[in-house]
Design a protein around this motif. Structure first.
Motif, PDB file in Angstrom:
ATOM      1  N   ASN A 193       5.276  12.515  15.246  1.00  0.00           N
ATOM      2  CA  ASN A 193       4.087  12.040  15.962  1.00  0.00           C
ATOM      3  C   ASN A 193       2.907  12.883  15.506  1.00  0.00           C
ATOM      4  OD1 ASN A 193       2.305  10.793  17.661  1.00  0.00           O
ATOM      5  ND2 ASN A 193       3.077  11.747  19.531  1.00  0.00           N
ATOM      6  N   VAL A 194       2.540  12.647  14.245  1.00  0.00           N
ATOM      7  CA  VAL A 194       1.607  13.510  13.529  1.00  0.00           C
ATOM      8  C   VAL A 194       0.517  12.652  12.920  1.00  0.00           C
ATOM      9  CG1 VAL A 194       1.358  15.090  11.566  1.00  0.00           C
ATOM     10  CG2 VAL A 194       3.448  15.141  12.963  1.00  0.00           C
ATOM     11  N   PRO A 226       0.838  -1.205   0.000  1.00  0.00           N
ATOM     12  CA  PRO A 226       0.000   0.000   0.000  1.00  0.00           C
ATOM     13  C   PRO A 226       0.870   1.249   0.000  1.00  0.00           C
ATOM     14  CG  PRO A 226      -0.799  -1.552   1.644  1.00  0.00           C
ATOM     15  CD  PRO A 226       0.487  -2.109   1.108  1.00  0.00           C
ATOM     16  N   ALA A 227       0.436   2.246  -0.743  1.00  0.00           N
ATOM     17  CA  ALA A 227       1.220   3.478  -0.860  1.00  0.00           C
ATOM     18  C   ALA A 227       1.288   4.207   0.473  1.00  0.00           C
ATOM     19  CB  ALA A 227       0.616   4.378  -1.934  1.00  0.00           C
ATOM     20  N   TRP A 228       0.286   4.061   1.279  1.00  0.00           N
ATOM     21  CA  TRP A 228       0.323   4.589   2.642  1.00  0.00           C
ATOM     22  C   TRP A 228      -0.517   3.682   3.534  1.00  0.00           C
ATOM     23  CZ3 TRP A 228      -2.243   6.918  -1.354  1.00  0.00           C
ATOM     24  CH2 TRP A 228      -3.641   6.954  -1.259  1.00  0.00           C
ATOM     25  N   ARG A 229      -0.176   3.639   4.835  1.00  0.00           N
ATOM     26  CA  ARG A 229      -0.947   2.834   5.775  1.00  0.00           C
ATOM     27  C   ARG A 229      -2.280   3.524   6.032  1.00  0.00           C
ATOM     28  NH1 ARG A 229       1.297   3.940  10.556  1.00  0.00           N
ATOM     29  NH2 ARG A 229       2.291   5.707   9.514  1.00  0.00           N
ATOM     30  N   ASP A 230      -3.305   2.692   6.094  1.00  0.00           N
ATOM     31  CA  ASP A 230      -4.640   3.225   6.389  1.00  0.00           C
ATOM     32  C   ASP A 230      -4.921   2.871   7.842  1.00  0.00           C
ATOM     33  OD1 ASP A 230      -8.004   2.614   5.148  1.00  0.00           O
ATOM     34  OD2 ASP A 230      -7.039   4.461   5.813  1.00  0.00           O
ATOM     35  N   THR A 231      -4.460   3.725   8.758  1.00  0.00           N
ATOM     36  CA  THR A 231      -4.436   3.332  10.166  1.00  0.00           C
ATOM     37  C   THR A 231      -5.652   3.845  10.929  1.00  0.00           C
ATOM     38  OG1 THR A 231      -3.211   5.323  10.701  1.00  0.00           O
ATOM     39  CG2 THR A 231      -1.916   3.381  10.237  1.00  0.00           C
ATOM     40  N   ALA A 242       4.987  11.042   3.557  1.00  0.00           N
ATOM     41  CA  ALA A 242       4.741  11.357   4.963  1.00  0.00           C
ATOM     42  C   ALA A 242       4.579  10.068   5.762  1.00  0.00           C
ATOM     43  CB  ALA A 242       3.488  12.223   5.097  1.00  0.00           C
ATOM     44  N   ASP A 243       3.847   9.139   5.175  1.00  0.00           N
ATOM     45  CA  ASP A 243       3.631   7.853   5.838  1.00  0.00           C
ATOM     46  C   ASP A 243       4.947   7.132   6.099  1.00  0.00           C
ATOM     47  OD1 ASP A 243       3.368   4.717   4.935  1.00  0.00           O
ATOM     48  OD2 ASP A 243       1.778   5.314   6.335  1.00  0.00           O
ATOM     49  N   VAL A 297       4.129   9.414   9.718  1.00  0.00           N
ATOM     50  CA  VAL A 297       2.865  10.139   9.895  1.00  0.00           C
ATOM     51  C   VAL A 297       1.691   9.170   9.726  1.00  0.00           C
ATOM     52  CG1 VAL A 297       1.370  11.904   8.866  1.00  0.00           C
ATOM     53  CG2 VAL A 297       3.829  12.318   9.080  1.00  0.00           C
ATOM     54  N   ASP A 298       0.692   9.265  10.596  1.00  0.00           N
ATOM     55  CA  ASP A 298      -0.523   8.462  10.466  1.00  0.00           C
ATOM     56  C   ASP A 298      -1.519   9.201   9.581  1.00  0.00           C
ATOM     57  OD1 ASP A 298      -0.895   6.947  13.807  1.00  0.00           O
ATOM     58  OD2 ASP A 298       0.506   6.577  12.151  1.00  0.00           O
ATOM     59  N   ILE A 299      -1.994   8.508   8.570  1.00  0.00           N
ATOM     60  CA  ILE A 299      -3.025   9.105   7.718  1.00  0.00           C
ATOM     61  C   ILE A 299      -4.335   8.410   8.051  1.00  0.00           C
ATOM     62  CG2 ILE A 299      -3.782   9.428   5.348  1.00  0.00           C
ATOM     63  CD1 ILE A 299      -0.793   9.597   4.611  1.00  0.00           C
ATOM     64  N   ILE A 300      -5.259   9.167   8.638  1.00  0.00           N
ATOM     65  CA  ILE A 300      -6.522   8.599   9.114  1.00  0.00           C
ATOM     66  C   ILE A 300      -7.632   9.070   8.183  1.00  0.00           C
ATOM     67  CG2 ILE A 300      -7.942   8.244  11.160  1.00  0.00           C
ATOM     68  CD1 ILE A 300      -5.000   7.885  11.814  1.00  0.00           C
ATOM     69  N   GLN A 301      -8.198   8.145   7.444  1.00  0.00           N
ATOM     70  CA  GLN A 301      -9.258   8.524   6.509  1.00  0.00           C
ATOM     71  C   GLN A 301     -10.622   8.193   7.104  1.00  0.00           C
ATOM     72  OE1 GLN A 301      -7.773   7.944   2.154  1.00  0.00           O
ATOM     73  NE2 GLN A 301      -6.870   6.301   3.334  1.00  0.00           N
ATOM     74  N   GLU A 302     -11.666   8.662   6.453  1.00  0.00           N
ATOM     75  CA  GLU A 302     -13.052   8.492   6.924  1.00  0.00           C
ATOM     76  C   GLU A 302     -13.138   8.925   8.386  1.00  0.00           C
ATOM     77  OE1 GLU A 302     -14.751   5.112   4.704  1.00  0.00           O
ATOM     78  OE2 GLU A 302     -14.137   6.822   3.462  1.00  0.00           O
ATOM     79  N   CYS A 303     -12.518  10.042   8.684  1.00  0.00           N
ATOM     80  CA  CYS A 303     -12.474  10.550  10.046  1.00  0.00           C
ATOM     81  C   CYS A 303     -12.863  12.017  10.004  1.00  0.00           C
ATOM     82  CB  CYS A 303     -11.058  10.379  10.616  1.00  0.00           C
ATOM     83  SG  CYS A 303     -10.895  10.958  12.299  1.00  0.00           S
ATOM     84  N   GLU A 304     -14.093  12.295  10.357  1.00  0.00           N
ATOM     85  CA  GLU A 304     -14.597  13.660  10.250  1.00  0.00           C
ATOM     86  C   GLU A 304     -14.455  14.356  11.597  1.00  0.00           C
ATOM     87  OE1 GLU A 304     -18.747  13.989   9.367  1.00  0.00           O
ATOM     88  OE2 GLU A 304     -18.520  16.074   8.696  1.00  0.00           O
ATOM     89  N   VAL A 305     -13.872  15.528  11.580  1.00  0.00           N
ATOM     90  CA  VAL A 305     -13.779  16.319  12.815  1.00  0.00           C
ATOM     91  C   VAL A 305     -15.130  16.954  13.067  1.00  0.00           C
ATOM     92  CG1 VAL A 305     -12.733  18.359  13.871  1.00  0.00           C
ATOM     93  CG2 VAL A 305     -11.311  16.737  12.588  1.00  0.00           C
TER      94      VAL A 305
END
Lengths: 88, 974, 416
Positions: free
Chosen positions: C58-59, C21-26, C193-194, C198-206
């Protein structure tokens, strides 16, 4: 096509109008309020009270209640009118 | 033998007439009613294109606009049109078409060698390479990629055809002229509605065209529609977009079925349709199945094979096999058998079905619970490999040259979705169908998942209000047992045009692009000219399988205009060339034309820039001559384009005090005054002259460019901020012509002409305003209004007259001034004169400068509210270090000044300001300029350079007062 | 996993099954040193530069949907630094320099193509304005050239010089301007970035921003509550909504801008060309489609779709500029959500909430700023104050009257 029911001319296309933005800001009486009048904008995702100037028609400035996510036009009136957004 | 695959009879083609055409230079024949695709098939032409990336051979896949493969360069020269779907081109005599994206020929395409790199050229490969060496991307890799990309070759000459626009309101817009659409239109029309029926094909009927038994109903319905005066039928019309408030855009192709448009006929017509309600009867598209080798020419949608046979009278091959998962697809193979094709077998993914039973009853061999796992042949199909599903073991090769495939149907929901209608998953069809619409709209027939002619027509009739005769017909069962992919060796395509395989979709998921939008962009699936009409959902299903989720949860990429691609020029319409924008002409335009004026655009206006004289060598000769004449004798200039606004009412003076930075209420009637308007943010907006005619009536002038903006600004404030004021506004710009008569001899020129007004200096001083009459001594008596104002710095009068009198007044003044050497002068000389006086104009009033910057702070009211007062006091705008207006002269008088130069310290690169306006002088020697400089006139004496690095120039300049000429304004008061 | 031609080859032999995967989906942790809200190009670039330039890893980047599908995935891909005001052109020039090394930096081919940006002008006044702009650029060491009519014809023979309503007088050319592949930019920054943690968190609405004593402390999201030492907003058209959650105001109106692509054709337009007699710009993608657009529809919208009048203006301007475009077919249109500011220039910097920064107000020019915005925003977060390059892009410049209005259009110009 946003269609606006001009009280004088009937339903007309958006192309006949000049949009003039937020109609909830009012020219203030004191100096302190001018920054907000010119620059501060609520910019809601929802019902928006806004000015549309019928420059391609009767040249009336109309107050329009329109939803900024669906583009539905709920009310069109004159500057003194106070259309209310639908509840919920 | 000509057209070896044409049937002897049947279909909607006219075998009595023959049309000659050429494809890739080869002479062929067809009939009226053919498309290019059907005619090619009739001639046995199977190989028609090469795919985008891998240059694999491609054949005709469909019979409609959903075609991914059969794209032609149609016509030649300036009318050449790449990427034209052969399945939608109406054949005409002399048609010339060529295949695309191949070199040197369709059969022998060198680029197909790229296919050897197949696995390397997986989805997204270009993101992972081409990075080294860094310089190679732009110099080596990219040019080659760009040359290989694209599909067809565009025309490079201007389009010789023209396009027009129509606007229409209707009660009911029906999109789609198949059984559902025809029924809806007839029912609505019979109920008295104004109906528009748009059909993208050149024949109305849709599926009816494939059913000889339905021809009577089709003809009768069309005949009935033709009798309804409020019903408009638009064939060859694509509705491409659905917008807010039930407004839709469509393009009608009036002449694309002819060699070229007849004289005075537009090629296409762009419709803006405002519908009370919309009935979407857009039908459905059959979808493919992704199995290895599904791209070989000879593989075709089952519905397309039926269409070629029944509508066009063409056998699409000699030996046909069907691979399907639904009963509706069987009609194709039964019809082909009846037309004489051999049918070695049917492959049905389902273990049993009504179709399987019917096929066996006709003696057709059936592989039930089976799938096609490969195709054989080179550039054309020679056989298919069949095996049982879920089993291992060998596959069987079935010899055939035509494979009809059907993975089911997708209702064509493009327009519904564009309008905001949500889509729901229909299990029976394994497809999306429209849900509850947001706008006044209904989807009917196959577009709503209601298949079969009788059912669709009934559905459409209901939407139209019912009450019309309906066709009979068997039900058509489009229920599917979903099969999206067959795994095996070889490439299984989900997007035939862009060469996207099922493996590519899985790769995208493997790399984290598992969201449908990411997968689409990463693989370019469904991004070709067909926008995935036949394979989009299949790709989504492969993605769903990779993710282990149901197909419907993956969703689809957003549906957007244009539902089918439309010609750019149709939407541009007549707004091309000189007609791109309107031309505004002053009342004196014809006079200027007759006197050889050189015009300049000022917004939409045409204004004389100068009037070349016989002995003038270049532009400056003319301009200097005109300006000298004004300074020395007298000149006349057309200033009609300046905005003029009539302001009346008991509160007019109060209103003007609120909108201008300076005071206007103290202006006596019969006088004029300069007026400076600010924006509410404190920046200078516009300037002009305010004349008071009576205590309650003023006339404002504005700059040409801002006339409309100033009027709107005044109206807006009057109606919303100060509705209590008794003020009325009217634009009178077009009603009045205005001319400036300027120069020391101007009084002598005008005095003999003017009646009812003493023009002596005491009686009519500087800034006076009065109405009078001009008598030209030849019978013309014209009302005039005189303003003793001056932009040039000379004794001057602005003479305004109602527009109809313009030329009479202008000519009278020219005659009267002839003895003083009067000449007309244009905007160039006008500019020269005002720069010499240091008057600011558009280049200085550029929306970034304040009154203080312009040297006009002293004009601004100290007391009382006016627009812009509050925010002009912000530190950033009140900062004395801001660049302020100065005059500039080159130290060496022979040097040239240029507008746009920056003012720097000698040898420096920090910009201290810039030059806004320049001219050669007549009152002074050499070039002069106006500009803005940090420190303003305080820098007089500082050595500065005007730097123009774009031309490699730097000129030594000195800072002087911007009022170069007659700074005390003696001449205007003379 | 490093990308290269060699890797493509070796993976091909493995049937492409070895790609990662191009970036982790954490899933999000319960707290981070820095949380970036907004997984578009600017947010992802901010996270990348925090890690790369400042060692802050730690982002988390929180994205409401999936990364890069907002304005980053919808723009017309133009990059340039040809601005008038020094505050702008120096910033965009730094961004352009970052573009120039980006692919090697990220190990991702963003297809940066510096094929030139030509701004046509059609009047003396426009020529003077272009000259003022070009000279300003040159004085600050940025490339610009003034072309006359003949040179324009040579640069792009398709431009209509003869039959035009507004004859072309010349153009201002920045050869180092051009295009980049927008999706690749988001994916490239995300991957890079990953790789740095860096953690990339998707489907995460503020859904809420918590503050205490005027300092940001945590974010309430659809995937739980996340504590944050510092928060950076990079949400473009949604800026007003997020600012509202934190309790401050921004001078922004969200507007729709439509953009278009034609069917793919062989090379026709080799540079980025902008019209001067109407709002229109065009370039050709490496895939062959002409990518083009014009001005806003002109009214507030969060809908990311517009109407026919804007479409007609764009198409007419295109044919007026280049008559050969007429016979091409328009394939697709879409819309974005533009965060329009009163002076047309962006806001990168501190907000009234301590620990909360923002990059926004990009109007319709945010794509070219992606690396520069991320770089400056990262600096601002790391140092607690703006870098000189973004020092002028303050939230309070409107109160101060220190506007950065390139064209003199004034506040919310479509309203005038």
């Amino acid at each position: 096509m946003i269609q606006i029911a001009c009280p004088y001319c009937g339903p007309r296309d958006e192309a006949e109008f000049a949009y003039r933005g937020d109609a909830t800001v009012h020219r203030p009486a004191e100096e302190a309020g001018f920054h907000d009048y010119v620059y501060a904008r609520a910019n809601p995702r929802g019902w928006h009270l806004e000015w549309w100037h019928h420059t391609g028609g009767c040249r009336a400035v109309l107050k329009v209640l329109r939803h900024t996510a669906t583009h539905e036009v709920r009310a069109v009136g004159l500057p003194a009118d106070r259309p209310e957004p639908p509840s919920a | 033998m000509s057209q070896p695959f044409r049937t002897a009879a049947g279909g909607h083609v006219d075998r009595a007439a023959t049309l000659e055409f050429r494809f890739d230079g080869r002479a062929l024949q067809g009939h009226p009613g053919d498309t290019l695709a059907s005619a090619l098939l009739a001639n046995g032409v199977r190989l028609v294109g090469r795919s985008f990336k891998l240059h694999r051979p491609r054949g005709i896949f469909s019979a409609g606009v959903e075609e991914p493969n059969a794209l032609a360069e149609l016509r030649t020269g300036a009318r050449r049109e790449p990427n034209t779907r052969m399945t939608a081109i109406e054949l005409h005599a002399g048609l010339e078409a060529a295949s695309q994206n191949r070199f040197p020929s369709l059969r022998w395409d060198l680029m197909s060698l790229v296919g050897l790199l197949g696995p390397v050229l997986s989805a997204g490969f270009y993101y992972k390479t081409f990075m080294w060496p860094a310089s190679f991307w732009e110099r080596v890799y990219e040019p080659r990629i760009r040359a290989a990309a694209g599909l067809g070759r565009p025309a490079t000459a201007p389009d010789p055809d023209h396009y027009e626009a129509m606007h229409v309101h209707c009660d009911v817009l029906v999109v789609g002229g198949g059984p559902a659409g025809l029924a809806a239109a007839r029912a609505a029309g019979a109920a008295g509605a104004r109906v528009m029926l748009c059909e993208q094909d050149f024949l109305f009927g849709g599926g009816l065209l494939l059913e000889p038994a339905q021809e009577a109903w089709r003809a009768e319905t069309l005949a009935a529609l033709a009798t309804m005066p409020e019903v408009t039928l638009l064939p060859r019309t694509t509705v491409f977009g659905y917008y807010d408030a039930n407004v839709l855009g469509a393009v009608e192709r009036l002449a694309d079925h002819l060699a070229e448009p007849p004289p005075h006929t537009p090629r296409q017509r762009y419709w803006t349709i405002r519908a009370g309600r919309v009935v979407l009867a857009t039908g459905a598209h059959e979808r493919l199945i992704a199995f290895p080798g599904n791209d070989r020419p000879g593989v075709m949608l089952a519905g397309a094979a039926l269409a070629y046979l029944r509508r066009f009278g063409v056998r699409p091959g000699r030996r046909a096999v069907l691979f399907a998962n639904n009963d509706a697809a069987y009609e194709a193979v039964f019809a082909l058998q009846a037309a004489g094709l051999a049918v070695p077998g049917v492959v049905d993914a389902r273990p049993d079905s009504a179709g399987i039973a019917a096929a066996r009853a006709r003696g057709i061999a059936v592989w039930a619970g089976a799938e096609v796992c490969g195709t054989a042949g080179g550039a054309t199909l020679r056989g298919v490999r069949v095996r049982h599903r879920g089993g291992t073991g060998t596959d069987t090769l079935l010899a055939c040259d035509l494979l009809c495939i059907s993975g089911g149907i997708n209702p064509a929901v493009h327009l519904a979705s564009q309008s905001g209608t949500p889509l729901h998953w229909n299990e029976r069809l394994a497809a999306h169908v429209p849900g509850a619409p947001v706008q006044a709209q209904l989807s009917v027939g196959a577009a709503a998942g209601v298949t079969g002619i009788a059912a669709a027509a009934a559905d459409g009739a209901r939407a139209g209000g019912g009450g019309i005769p309906l066709p009979d017909g068997p039900a058509q069962d489009a229920t599917v047992a979903p099969i999206w992919e067959v795994r095996g060796r070889g490439k299984a395509f989900v997007d035939l045009q862009d060469d996207v395989t099922a493996d590519d979709i899985r790769l995208a998921h493997r790399e984290g692009f598992g969201h449908i939008e990411h997968a689409k962009r990463y693989t370019t699936h469904a991004m070709g000219t067909d926008q995935g009409k036949t394979g989009g959902l299949v790709g989504a299903a492969v993605l769903a399988a990779a993710r282990g989720v149901p197909v419907e949860s993956v969703g689809l990429p957003t549906f957007r205009p244009f539902a089918t691609p439309v010609t750019w020029g149709a939407i541009a319409g007549h707004h091309v060339g000189r007609a791109y924008a309107p031309e505004r002409r002053t009342p004196l335009h014809d006079w200027h034309l007759r006197h050889a004026a050189e015009f300049v655009e000022a917004g939409h206006w045409l204004r004389p820039a100068y009037y070349p004289g016989a002995s003038d060598g270049d532009v400056w000769d003319s301009v200097l001559r005109e300006a000298r004449a004004v300074r020395r004798d007298v000149g006349i200039c057309d200033v009609s384009t300046l905005g003029k606004i009539d302001v009346q009412g008991a509160d007019a003076a109060d209103f003007l005090d609120r909108v201008y930075a300076n005071t206007l209420s103290t202006l006596p009637p019969g006088r004029a005054r300069y007026g400076l308007m600010l924006r509410e943010d404190g920046i200078a907006f516009d300037d002009g002259t305010v004349a008071r005619l009576t205590p309650d009536r003023f006339l404002l002038s504005t700059t040409t460019a801002n006339a409309a903006a100033v009027l709107a600004h005044l109206e807006f404030h009057l109606q919303t901020a100060w509705p209590e004021l008794d003020v009325a506004l009217a634009s009178v710009t077009d009603q009045w012509a205005a001319m400036s008569v300027a120069g020391p001899r101007s009084r002598e020129t005008l005095a003999p002409l003017i009646e009812g007004l003493d023009l002596s200096n005491d009686a009519f001083p500087f800034m006076a305003v009065a109405d009078a009459v001009l008598n030209d001594g030849r019978g013309e008596i014209c009302p005039v209004r005189l303003f003793r104002i001056s932009f040039s710095g000379e004794l001057a009068y602005e003479v305004a007259t109602p527009a109809g009198h313009a030329e009479a007044v202008w000519k009278a003044i020219l005659r009267a001034g002839a003895e003083f050497g009067i000449i007309p002068y244009g905007t160039e000389a006008l500019g020269l004169l005002r720069i010499e006086k240091g008057h600011v104009a558009g280049a200085e009033l550029n929306g970034q400068t304040t009154a203080a910057d312009l040297g006009l702070a002293r004009l601004c009211k100290k007391r009382g509210d006016y627009i812009g007062r509050a925010l002009a006091q912000r530190p950033g705008l009140a900062d004395p270090a801001r660049p302020a207006l100065v005059g500039l002269r080159p130290l060496h008088r022979s040097d040239r000044l240029r507008a746009g130069a920056h003012l720097v310290l000698p040898g420096g690169s920090d910009s201290l300001g810039w030059i806004s306006s320049v001219t050669r002088g007549v009152a002074l020697e050499g070039w002069i300029g106006l500009g803005f400089l940090r420190g303003g006139l305080g820098r007089a004496g500082t050595p500065l350079h005007a730097a123009f690095p774009l031309l490699g120039e730097a000129v030594e300049v000195e800072v002087v007062s911007p009022h170069f000429f007659d700074p005390e304004n003696q001449r205007v008061r003379d | 996993m490093r990308y290269s031609g060699l890797r493509l080859l070796t993976q091909a032999f493995a049937g492409n099954t070895g790609w990662k995967p191009a970036w982790r989906d954490t899933a999000p942790k319960s707290s981070y040193d820095v949380v970036i809200v907004g997984g578009g190009g600017h947010g992802l670039a901010t996270a990348y530069y925090l890690a790369r330039e400042h060692g802050i890893t730690n982002v988390a980047v929180l994205e409401r949907g999936r990364i890069g599908l907002g304005n980053t995935g919808r723009n017309t891909t133009i990059i340039r630094s040809n601005y008038l005001l020094p505050e702008n052109h120096n910033f965009y020039e730094w961004s352009l320099k970052l573009w120039e090394g980006l692919e090697q930096d990220l190990n991702y081919n963003a297809m940066v193509s510096q094929r030139g940006v030509l701004n046509l002008f059609h009047s003396d006044a426009a020529r003077h304005a272009a000259a003022r702009r070009g000279n300003a650029m040159r004085l600050d060491g940025i490339d610009a050239e003034l072309l006359d009519r003949a040179q324009v014809a040579e640069f792009c023979p398709l431009i209509d010089l003869d039959n035009a309503r507004f004859p072309v007088m010349g153009g201002l050319l920045q050869r180092r301007g051009g295009t980049a592949r927008h999706d690749a930019v988001a994916w490239g920054f995300a991957r890079a970035a990953d790789r740095r943690g860096v953690d990339i968190i998707q489907e995460c609405e503020v859904q809420g921003i918590e503050t205490e004593g005027g300092r940001v402390t945590a974010l309430r999201t659809s995937r739980g509550r996340i504590r944050a030492g510092r928060v950076g907003l990079a949400v473009a058209g949604s800026t007003s909504l997020l600012a509202g959650m934190a309790g401050f105001e921004v001078p922004i109106e969200s507007h729709v801008l439509q953009a278009f692509v034609s069917e793919a054709v062989k090379p026709l337009v080799h540079a980025v060309i902008t019209f001067g007699a109407g709002h229109f710009y065009i370039s050709q993608s490496d895939k062959g489609g002409l990518v083009f657009g014009g001005g806003l529809d002109g009214w507030n919208s969060y809908a990311q779709r517009g109407n026919l009048p804007a479409v007609e203006h764009v198409f007419a301007a295109g044919v007026a500029m280049m008559p050969a475009l007429s016979r091409l077919r328009a394939l697709r249109s879409w819309g974005g959500m533009m965060d329009m500011t009163p002076d047309g220039s962006p806001i990168i910097g501190l907000t009234p909430i301590q620990g909360l920064t923002m990059t926004g107000g990009w109007c319709y020019g945010g794509f070219k700023a992606t690396p520069g915005s991320g770089w400056c925003h990262a600096w601002t977060i790391a140092k607690g104050e703006p870098h000189p390059l973004n020092a002028a892009f303050t939230l309070d410049r409107f109160r101060q009257g220190r506007l950065l209005d390139e064209r003199g259009a004034g506040p919310f110009a479509w309203a005038q």
